[in-house]
Design an enzyme around this catalytic site. Structure first.
Site, PDB file in Angstrom:
ATOM      1  N   HIS A 101       0.870  -1.179   0.000  1.00  0.00           N
ATOM      2  CA  HIS A 101       0.000   0.000   0.000  1.00  0.00           C
ATOM      3  C   HIS A 101       0.911   1.234   0.000  1.00  0.00           C
ATOM      4  O   HIS A 101       2.031   1.179   0.522  1.00  0.00           O
ATOM      5  CB  HIS A 101      -0.830  -0.064   1.287  1.00  0.00           C
ATOM      6  CG  HIS A 101      -1.888   0.976   1.430  1.00  0.00           C
ATOM      7  ND1 HIS A 101      -1.612   2.258   1.842  1.00  0.00           N
ATOM      8  CD2 HIS A 101      -3.222   0.922   1.228  1.00  0.00           C
ATOM      9  CE1 HIS A 101      -2.754   2.947   1.895  1.00  0.00           C
ATOM     10  NE2 HIS A 101      -3.740   2.158   1.529  1.00  0.00           N
ATOM     11  N   ASP A 124       3.190  -4.325   8.114  1.00  0.00           N
ATOM     12  CA  ASP A 124       1.998  -3.514   7.925  1.00  0.00           C
ATOM     13  C   ASP A 124       0.787  -4.443   8.103  1.00  0.00           C
ATOM     14  O   ASP A 124       0.445  -5.203   7.211  1.00  0.00           O
ATOM     15  CB  ASP A 124       2.026  -2.889   6.524  1.00  0.00           C
ATOM     16  CG  ASP A 124       0.723  -2.178   6.200  1.00  0.00           C
ATOM     17  OD1 ASP A 124      -0.183  -2.141   7.052  1.00  0.00           O
ATOM     18  OD2 ASP A 124       0.614  -1.665   5.067  1.00  0.00           O
ATOM     19  N   GLN A 127      -4.424  -4.717   7.131  1.00  0.00           N
ATOM     20  CA  GLN A 127      -5.444  -5.693   6.715  1.00  0.00           C
ATOM     21  C   GLN A 127      -5.425  -6.937   7.603  1.00  0.00           C
ATOM     22  O   GLN A 127      -6.466  -7.403   8.053  1.00  0.00           O
ATOM     23  CB  GLN A 127      -5.222  -6.116   5.252  1.00  0.00           C
ATOM     24  CG  GLN A 127      -5.437  -5.000   4.240  1.00  0.00           C
ATOM     25  CD  GLN A 127      -6.866  -4.467   4.217  1.00  0.00           C
ATOM     26  OE1 GLN A 127      -7.819  -5.148   4.592  1.00  0.00           O
ATOM     27  NE2 GLN A 127      -7.020  -3.230   3.781  1.00  0.00           N
ATOM     28  N   LYS A 185     -10.348  -0.181  10.566  1.00  0.00           N
ATOM     29  CA  LYS A 185     -10.601  -1.401   9.793  1.00  0.00           C
ATOM     30  C   LYS A 185     -10.972  -2.561  10.721  1.00  0.00           C
ATOM     31  O   LYS A 185     -11.423  -3.602  10.277  1.00  0.00           O
ATOM     32  CB  LYS A 185      -9.367  -1.774   8.977  1.00  0.00           C
ATOM     33  CG  LYS A 185      -9.031  -0.735   7.906  1.00  0.00           C
ATOM     34  CD  LYS A 185      -7.873  -1.179   7.052  1.00  0.00           C
ATOM     35  CE  LYS A 185      -7.189  -0.017   6.380  1.00  0.00           C
ATOM     36  NZ  LYS A 185      -7.707   0.270   5.045  1.00  0.00           N
ATOM     37  N   CYS A 217      -4.858   2.537  -3.511  1.00  0.00           N
ATOM     38  CA  CYS A 217      -3.635   3.042  -2.880  1.00  0.00           C
ATOM     39  C   CYS A 217      -2.471   2.085  -3.056  1.00  0.00           C
ATOM     40  O   CYS A 217      -1.613   1.959  -2.171  1.00  0.00           O
ATOM     41  CB  CYS A 217      -3.838   3.336  -1.393  1.00  0.00           C
ATOM     42  SG  CYS A 217      -5.013   4.650  -1.115  1.00  0.00           S
TER      43      CYS A 217
HETATM   44  N1  PMP Z   1      -1.698  -0.749   4.584  1.00  0.00           N
HETATM   45  C1  PMP Z   1      -2.649  -1.483   4.026  1.00  0.00           C
HETATM   46  C2  PMP Z   1      -2.322  -2.874   3.574  1.00  0.00           C
HETATM   47  C3  PMP Z   1      -3.935  -0.953   3.895  1.00  0.00           C
HETATM   48  O1  PMP Z   1      -4.897  -1.686   3.321  1.00  0.00           O
HETATM   49  C4  PMP Z   1      -4.205   0.342   4.361  1.00  0.00           C
HETATM   50  C5  PMP Z   1      -5.588   0.969   4.234  1.00  0.00           C
HETATM   51  N2  PMP Z   1      -6.161   0.869   2.966  1.00  0.00           N
HETATM   52  C6  PMP Z   1      -3.166   1.067   4.942  1.00  0.00           C
HETATM   53  C7  PMP Z   1      -1.922   0.487   5.046  1.00  0.00           C
HETATM   54  C8  PMP Z   1      -3.341   2.456   5.441  1.00  0.00           C
HETATM   55  O2  PMP Z   1      -4.260   2.519   6.458  1.00  0.00           O
HETATM   56  P1  PMP Z   1      -4.716   3.948   6.988  1.00  0.00           P
HETATM   57  O3  PMP Z   1      -5.270   4.671   5.802  1.00  0.00           O
HETATM   58  O4  PMP Z   1      -5.745   3.635   8.005  1.00  0.00           O
HETATM   59  O5  PMP Z   1      -3.518   4.610   7.546  1.00  0.00           O
END
Ligand code: PMP
Length: 407
Positions: free
Chosen positions: A123, A201, A204, A227, A365
């Site tokens: 991401h 990270d 998910q 999430k 993203c």
């Molecule tokens: N890493 C992953 C794998 C994600 O799916 C996401 C959210 N789409 C994020 C990081 C970022 O999360 P946040 O926008 O809550 O900071």
């Protein structure tokens, strides 16, 4: 434990009773942000109605109660990850957690010329902060490849580590596009064997599986509350105690100091060193309630339910002519990104929305990954504790209508 009864779980989420465009809501966008159970909403409202004041400062009843609740949430997060409470830093979200590490650890422990490795399936949250560090601090950023199936390519990872310059492997625990889980214990052992640290990270993964940072031997682990059925505005950075202790603050201000004079300031111990200013008090307490909520269901039941939903989705979606699912990982979680021949993903999402079905479309993203997969945009359905098999069938019917519209 309340066992697993999806209808009973759905009743805990008030929003699921809403109608969209006159249709029953079919919410298949939980990977972007999950809906909130009544228990989370109530915990936040109760804080504001009965126990609210600033934390850590006031020598009065309200502040003490509210501080207890806030710190109680830290204990819940620590237990959730099998960490110590001093190792849990509250931040806004996974993005901020990674930025904190890139800024603080990245500019002190990492030296110009050191390398950081990420994977092709990150991401932007786990790519852009490292690019910024590369550009400002002279570290090298390397991108480890994935295989055609959408799994990490260990041969390529070894090639990236071969010259001994890698000091940090920053990698997703579960891809938000391919659904791939990465073998985190193996990756941690691998990174450590090369004298590197590992940041995972978990934005998910932490939603779908129990995470034990000690069993993984993770150095840093990050996730977002929103999430995990908690509110937005609260996220978590786990860092091993000795790493956090050696790291300078990210932001300066109130609450993160030991003492301040005009000449000089000294820092509080972790985790407070990294929590400058008034925190997201209500949201943090909401996250604590969300953790209680998922613990009451149990990750074994959650994972089994989501596995069954994902298997069902992969089976029924593959029956649609011209539909292509991205990724064929052996170990995958509840997100399914796909393309439909001749229909742009944005049109897929818009036409599904008209039928009350919420999916996401775009690059999620993960623009470099989307391009690497030969796409500029894909549609994505993602599942949570409240998702039903019937909703996946509704998605399939919805997609058949999309195909009719596009002839
Ligand atoms: N890493 C992953 C794998 C994600 O799916 C996401 C959210 N789409 C994020 C990081 C970022 O999360 P946040 O926008 O809550 O900071």
């Amino acid at each position: 434990r309340i066992g697993f009864d999806v209808e009973r779980i759905r009743a805990d989420f008030p929003i699921l009773a809403e109608r969209v465009h006159g249709r029953k809501l079919v919410f298949l966008d939980s990977a972007a942000s999950a809906q909130k159970p009544r228990a989370v909403i109530d915990a936040m409202v109760r804080t504001m109605e009965t126990r609210y004041a600033n934390v850590h400062r006031g020598l009065h009843w309200m502040s003490e109660r509210c501080s207890d609740d806030y710190e109680g949430a830290r204990d819940k997060v620590a237990a959730f990850l099998n960490a110590a409470r001093e190792e849990i830093v509250f931040v806004r979200n996974a993005t901020e957690a990674i930025n904190l590490v890139a800024h603080s650890y990245g500019r002190t422990v990492l030296q110009p010329g050191d390398a950081v490795v990420v994977s092709e399936m990150e991401h932007h949250a786990n790519l852009v902060p490292w690019q910024m560090l590369r550009d400002s601090h002279g570290i090298e950023l390397r991108i480890a490849k994935i295989t055609e199936a959408g799994e990490l390519d260990f041969h390529d990872l070894e090639r990236n580590f071969a010259d001994g310059r890698v000091r940090l492997l920053a990698i997703t625990h579960m891809s938000n596009v391919l659904g791939t889980y990465t073998p985190v214990e193996r990756l941690a052992a691998f990174a450590h064997a090369y004298g590197a640290r590992i940041l995972l990270d978990g934005a998910q993964a932490a939603v779908h599986r129990a995470v034990d940072v000690r069993a993984i031997d993770a150095d840093f682990y990050v996730f977002s509350g929103h999430k995990l059925y908690g509110p937005s505005g609260i996220g978590v950075l786990y860092g091993k105690r000795e790493l956090l202790e050696a790291m300078p603050p990210f932001l300066g201000g109130g609450d993160m100091i030991r003492s301040v004079s005009y000449e000089k300031s000294s820092w509080a111990e972790p985790p407070y060193r990294f929590e400058a200013g008034t925190p997201a008090i209500i949201e943090t307490i909401g996250l604590g309630a969300a953790i209680d909520y998922v613990n009451a269901i149990g990750f074994e039941a959650i994972a089994a339910h989501e596995r069954s939903l994902t298997d069902h989705a992969l089976a029924v979606l593959s029956d649609i002519d011209g539909l292509h699912v991205l990724g064929r990982a052996q170990d995958r979680g509840g997100v399914v990104a796909f393309t439909l021949d001749g229909v742009h993903a944005h049109d897929v999402a818009t036409l599904l929305d008209k039928q009350g079905i919420a999916v996401r479309a775009g690059h999620h993203c993960a623009e470099p990954l989307t391009r690497r997969l030969g796409q500029d945009s894909t549609a994505r359905a993602s599942f949570g504790v409240y998702t039903t098999h019937g909703e996946i069938d509704a998605l399939v019917s919805g997609l058949r209508r999309v195909k009719q519209v596009f002839g």
